[in-house]
Design a protein around this motif. Sequence first.
Motif, PDB file in Angstrom:
ATOM      1  N   MET A 144      19.326  -8.164  -0.692  1.00  0.00           N
ATOM      2  CA  MET A 144      19.304  -9.276  -1.237  1.00  0.00           C
ATOM      3  C   MET A 144      18.262 -10.033  -2.441  1.00  0.00           C
ATOM      4  SD  MET A 144      19.066 -11.530   2.410  1.00  0.00           S
ATOM      5  CE  MET A 144      18.681 -13.245   1.209  1.00  0.00           C
ATOM      6  N   ILE A 145      17.135  -9.197  -2.293  1.00  0.00           N
ATOM      7  CA  ILE A 145      16.092  -9.632  -3.786  1.00  0.00           C
ATOM      8  C   ILE A 145      16.382  -9.126  -5.094  1.00  0.00           C
ATOM      9  CG2 ILE A 145      13.434  -8.865  -4.605  1.00  0.00           C
ATOM     10  CD1 ILE A 145      12.355  -9.419  -1.451  1.00  0.00           C
ATOM     11  N   SER A 146      17.595  -7.617  -4.924  1.00  0.00           N
ATOM     12  CA  SER A 146      17.566  -7.115  -5.960  1.00  0.00           C
ATOM     13  C   SER A 146      18.419  -7.713  -6.467  1.00  0.00           C
ATOM     14  CB  SER A 146      17.325  -5.333  -5.834  1.00  0.00           C
ATOM     15  OG  SER A 146      16.448  -5.072  -5.798  1.00  0.00           O
ATOM     16  N   SER A 147      19.320  -8.762  -5.882  1.00  0.00           N
ATOM     17  CA  SER A 147      20.947  -8.964  -5.962  1.00  0.00           C
ATOM     18  C   SER A 147      21.414  -9.486  -7.524  1.00  0.00           C
ATOM     19  CB  SER A 147      21.691  -9.968  -5.115  1.00  0.00           C
ATOM     20  OG  SER A 147      21.207  -9.387  -4.301  1.00  0.00           O
ATOM     21  N   ASN A 148      21.820  -9.504  -8.460  1.00  0.00           N
ATOM     22  CA  ASN A 148      22.316  -9.224  -9.618  1.00  0.00           C
ATOM     23  C   ASN A 148      24.014 -10.013  -9.880  1.00  0.00           C
ATOM     24  OD1 ASN A 148      21.394  -9.971 -12.227  1.00  0.00           O
ATOM     25  ND2 ASN A 148      22.135  -7.987 -12.862  1.00  0.00           N
ATOM     26  N   ASN A 149      23.919 -10.395  -8.846  1.00  0.00           N
ATOM     27  CA  ASN A 149      25.659 -10.558  -8.386  1.00  0.00           C
ATOM     28  C   ASN A 149      25.746 -11.329  -6.919  1.00  0.00           C
ATOM     29  OD1 ASN A 149      28.225 -10.194  -7.626  1.00  0.00           O
ATOM     30  ND2 ASN A 149      29.182  -9.529  -9.941  1.00  0.00           N
ATOM     31  N   LEU A 150      26.681 -12.165  -7.244  1.00  0.00           N
ATOM     32  CA  LEU A 150      26.735 -13.577  -5.906  1.00  0.00           C
ATOM     33  C   LEU A 150      27.441 -12.693  -5.211  1.00  0.00           C
ATOM     34  CD1 LEU A 150      27.903 -16.887  -7.910  1.00  0.00           C
ATOM     35  CD2 LEU A 150      26.016 -16.134  -6.907  1.00  0.00           C
TER      36      LEU A 150
ATOM     37  N   LEU B  29      31.048 -13.158 -11.143  1.00  0.00           N
ATOM     38  CA  LEU B  29      29.905 -13.458  -9.590  1.00  0.00           C
ATOM     39  C   LEU B  29      28.341 -12.866 -10.319  1.00  0.00           C
ATOM     40  CD1 LEU B  29      32.146 -12.173  -7.336  1.00  0.00           C
ATOM     41  CD2 LEU B  29      31.633 -14.921  -7.670  1.00  0.00           C
ATOM     42  N   SER B  30      28.745 -12.082 -11.660  1.00  0.00           N
ATOM     43  CA  SER B  30      27.728 -11.764 -12.708  1.00  0.00           C
ATOM     44  C   SER B  30      26.267 -12.740 -13.018  1.00  0.00           C
ATOM     45  CB  SER B  30      27.146 -10.399 -13.285  1.00  0.00           C
ATOM     46  OG  SER B  30      26.421 -10.377 -14.173  1.00  0.00           O
ATOM     47  N   PHE B  31      25.314 -12.388 -12.576  1.00  0.00           N
ATOM     48  CA  PHE B  31      23.959 -13.438 -12.564  1.00  0.00           C
ATOM     49  C   PHE B  31      24.862 -13.432 -14.795  1.00  0.00           C
ATOM     50  CE2 PHE B  31      21.452 -13.564  -8.920  1.00  0.00           C
ATOM     51  CZ  PHE B  31      22.539 -13.761  -7.821  1.00  0.00           C
ATOM     52  N   PRO B  32      24.051 -12.389 -15.256  1.00  0.00           N
ATOM     53  CA  PRO B  32      23.639 -12.749 -16.383  1.00  0.00           C
ATOM     54  C   PRO B  32      24.562 -13.071 -17.284  1.00  0.00           C
ATOM     55  CG  PRO B  32      23.399 -10.356 -15.014  1.00  0.00           C
ATOM     56  CD  PRO B  32      23.441 -10.729 -15.122  1.00  0.00           C
ATOM     57  N   GLN B  33      26.320 -12.171 -16.806  1.00  0.00           N
ATOM     58  CA  GLN B  33      27.589 -13.773 -17.345  1.00  0.00           C
ATOM     59  C   GLN B  33      27.658 -15.134 -17.014  1.00  0.00           C
ATOM     60  OE1 GLN B  33      30.848 -11.205 -16.142  1.00  0.00           O
ATOM     61  NE2 GLN B  33      30.494  -9.427 -17.255  1.00  0.00           N
TER      62      GLN B  33
END
Length: 476
Positions: free
Chosen positions: A114-120, A179-183
Amino acid sequence: MFVFTSEIFLAFSSLILLIISPFLKKNSHITIGYLTLFSLLSSQFFIFKDIFHFEEIFEGFFVLDSFGSFLKCIILTGSGLVIYLYLVVSNDKSLERTEFPLVILISIIGMMFMISSNNLLSLFVSMELASLSLYILVSFSREDFNSSEAGVKYFVIGSLSTCIFLFGTSLIYGLIGTLSFPQINEYMTSQTEMPVMLIVGLIFILVSMSLKISAAPFHMWTPDVYQGAPTIVTAFLSTIPKIAAFAILIRLLVFPFGEIIINWGKIVIILSISSMLVGSLGALKQTDLKRLMAYSTINHIGFIMMGLVPGSEDGITAISIYLILYLTMNLGAFLVILNMQRDQINVTLIKDLSGLYKSEPIVATCFAIILFSMAGIPPLAGFIGKLLILNIVIDNNLFFLAIIAVLTSVIAAFYYIRLVKAIFFDPPLQDLDKFSNNQSKFLLSIFSLFNLTVILYPQFFLNLCASITLSLFALK
């Protein structure tokens, strides 16, 4: 390129322990417990070797950075302490099974992902892995009706939380197409005006996360689940999942949705105020220690959420420090509750603490220090944590929020001091069993000493937490 992370190491460890557990005969739960503890300690090596390393892994689904690595270390340390307490404190017979430490281990793996997630999408899968394990832990005492009832309640609320999260995620995906955080962050920085549906989707995700962290008004499950679950599970539930949920809440709001801080900031203010009010007022009439600790948790959650409102680096630093101090305070309090037994049966009523000082003066003194710290009495650790967050709130001209926080802290201090009164001044109704567990006494002394001496070296925590939050803001 394959990256061997601490989560993968723990996943392999859990599979190996699961395979060998049927072949162990006498005290197998103790053996598996110590092996689990060893796995948790060993996995820290994989974190420390790359603690200041930044890398997106597994096609960008996860990210390795110093913020995540730091909070993983806290989670592994806290989980190790919980498993150690499980091994040294006498528990119900129903908990003496090899599955118990293994389910905790699987839950920890989910929280670390969870902590490392970078995508929903990866966040959703990680949350479900952690949550399913927690449902099992809450209802682990099969002979206890209260434990089964708490498990069902937690499962129903958890399922509702999952549905709300998925609905919010589907709205965001339908609008942005990723769903990607950077995008998501790239899309938001390119917009002059934010679509209403994007804000609605984020609100649904915030509601789901509020259910996970017990923020009012989505706290309804917390007192019942805390009371019904086995005490060792309540100790775990009140600390480790909260740290993981806050980690992802910070990562989600600061990075991909940082552009709409003016929108989510208002929601966080409402959640913060309602949590502080419910947590401080709801505990006043409680007679059970575990229910009281549930409302105490809600109150602390509200206080921590104040640091999130500005969305600044200083605010996240203050939250990180508060989470460390909260872990020591809560585990210290549950350490005493775990050892409260009469005729080898656990008791959790407040009146059972009456006259504890006469039979256990050292335990009573250490417990009083921890309770005063939770109340925010200077110069203890709880005071330092609250002062840092109040300072951030005042610096951002949120004076009304600071006033509410101080008033609710005064109300909350009443029920902590009520416990101290029962321990030191009330006549003993019926003596508790002697605290024969020296390991518990030693740990309790360490927790109370830590809470007492933090005032001597606050700069250490400030520098440490400030350096780890840099990785979050470097992306912005």
